[in-house]
Design an enzyme around this catalytic site. Sequence first.
Site, PDB file in Angstrom:
ATOM      1  N   MET A   1      38.747  31.410  41.638  1.00  0.00           N
ATOM      2  CA  MET A   1      38.831  32.812  41.971  1.00  0.00           C
ATOM      3  C   MET A   1      40.210  33.134  42.522  1.00  0.00           C
ATOM      4  SD  MET A   1      36.526  32.776  45.420  1.00  0.00           S
ATOM      5  CE  MET A   1      37.547  33.963  46.272  1.00  0.00           C
ATOM      6  N   CYS A   2      40.772  34.215  42.050  1.00  0.00           N
ATOM      7  CA  CYS A   2      42.022  34.791  42.552  1.00  0.00           C
ATOM      8  C   CYS A   2      43.272  34.194  41.902  1.00  0.00           C
ATOM      9  CB  CYS A   2      42.151  34.682  44.068  1.00  0.00           C
ATOM     10  SG  CYS A   2      40.761  35.342  44.991  1.00  0.00           S
ATOM     11  N   THR A   3      44.254  35.051  41.750  1.00  0.00           N
ATOM     12  CA  THR A   3      45.564  34.679  41.228  1.00  0.00           C
ATOM     13  C   THR A   3      46.618  35.429  42.026  1.00  0.00           C
ATOM     14  OG1 THR A   3      44.663  34.407  38.991  1.00  0.00           O
ATOM     15  CG2 THR A   3      47.047  34.673  39.182  1.00  0.00           C
TER      16      THR A   3
END
Length: 342
Positions: free
Chosen positions: A1-3
Site C-alpha cells: 500500500m502507498c507510493t
Amino acid sequence: MCTRVVWPDAAGAVIVGRNMDYHRDLATNLWTLPRGVRRDDGVRGALSWTAKFGSVVATAFDMITVDGMNEAGLAGHVLWLAESEYGDFEEDRPALSQAVWLQYFLDNFATVSEAVAWIAETKVQLVPLTDPASGEVPAIHLALDDATGDSAILEYLDGVLEVHHSSEYRVMTNSPRYEEQLTLLAQVEGFGGDRPLPGTTLASDRFARAAYYSSRLAQPVNQLGAIAAMFSVIRNAAQPFRVPDPGKPEASQTIWQVVADLANRRYVFESNTRPNIVWVDMADLDFGEQNPEKVLNLASKMSLEGGIAGNVSAEFKDDGPLRLLTLAAVEHVAAQRRGQSD
C-alpha cells in the site's frame, strides 16, 4: 500500500507525490498546526517539545499524522512496511509513538539533514500502537523530503532503525525493505537490467513504474504543469478499487493522493472517493503562536453535491486541538474492554 515519488528538479521546484492505499476509509482530514503547540512523545512524556514550525498535515482518524509539510518546506509521508520490527522498548532511550513520529519532524526541523542528524544523535526508538477501533498494529516506515531535494527513508528492521539518506532516493513503496527494492529495480530495463517494465500492483512493480516515469518527466512551464505531471506519475502507480481483504493491508486500493510543491509551499489533496481536488497555499496561512489548530473536515466539505474545490486555505475551522493517539489512550481502551469481558 502507498507510493511516494520526489521530482527534485521541476524547473526550480521540488515536487513530491504520494498515494494513500488502504483497505478501509481512514476518515482523513486536513489540519493547519501553528508554531508554539506543546506536544510529547505519546509514550511516557519523557520527550516533550514546542513546535518550531507550523505545518499542514493529513491525518488518519484524527489520531495519527500520516502526511504533511511544514512552513520550511520539509515534508513527510507514512507508508506501510510489513517487515517493520521496532524492537523491545528501552527506558533510557528517547521514544516516539507511531502517531506522533512524523509530526515530531515537521514540528522541529527545516531539512532532512537536520532530522537525520537528530536521529543519529538520539537513536530514537519507535513505539507501535494498537488502533483502538480495529485492533490493527500499523507496520510503517517513513519518507522525509525537503525543499532542497534531499530525501531519507526510515525503516525499523529487526529492532534497528535503518536510514537511507540521499537525494537519489526518490521513490518509495512498501515490501520488501528499501535496499531490496533497489536491487529489484536494478533488474529492470533502463535501470541496468533486461526485465520489462512491470505492470502489476505489487509494491516492487509500482516502485519500478514510479521510478521509470518520474525520471522521464519533461520540464514544466509553470507550477500547474509540475503538479499535473506528478499526478500523472502517482496515478500510474495507484491501485484500483477491489474487494477489501482486511488481513492484507498491502492489498489495498488508493483512497487519496497528495502532491506538494516543497519550494513554493503548496499542498494539493485529491480524494478518490469524493473526487475533488483542493489545495492549501502556506502563504495564505498564519502559523503564529497565537493561532489555534484548525481542521478542514473533508467528509463534510468534499462531496458529489457541489462540495468545495480549489484553494481551501481560508476554509479551516477551529474545532479544538488535534489529539494524536497515545500509548496511555490505547491502554485505557484495552483495560475497558477487559473489564467488559469479565
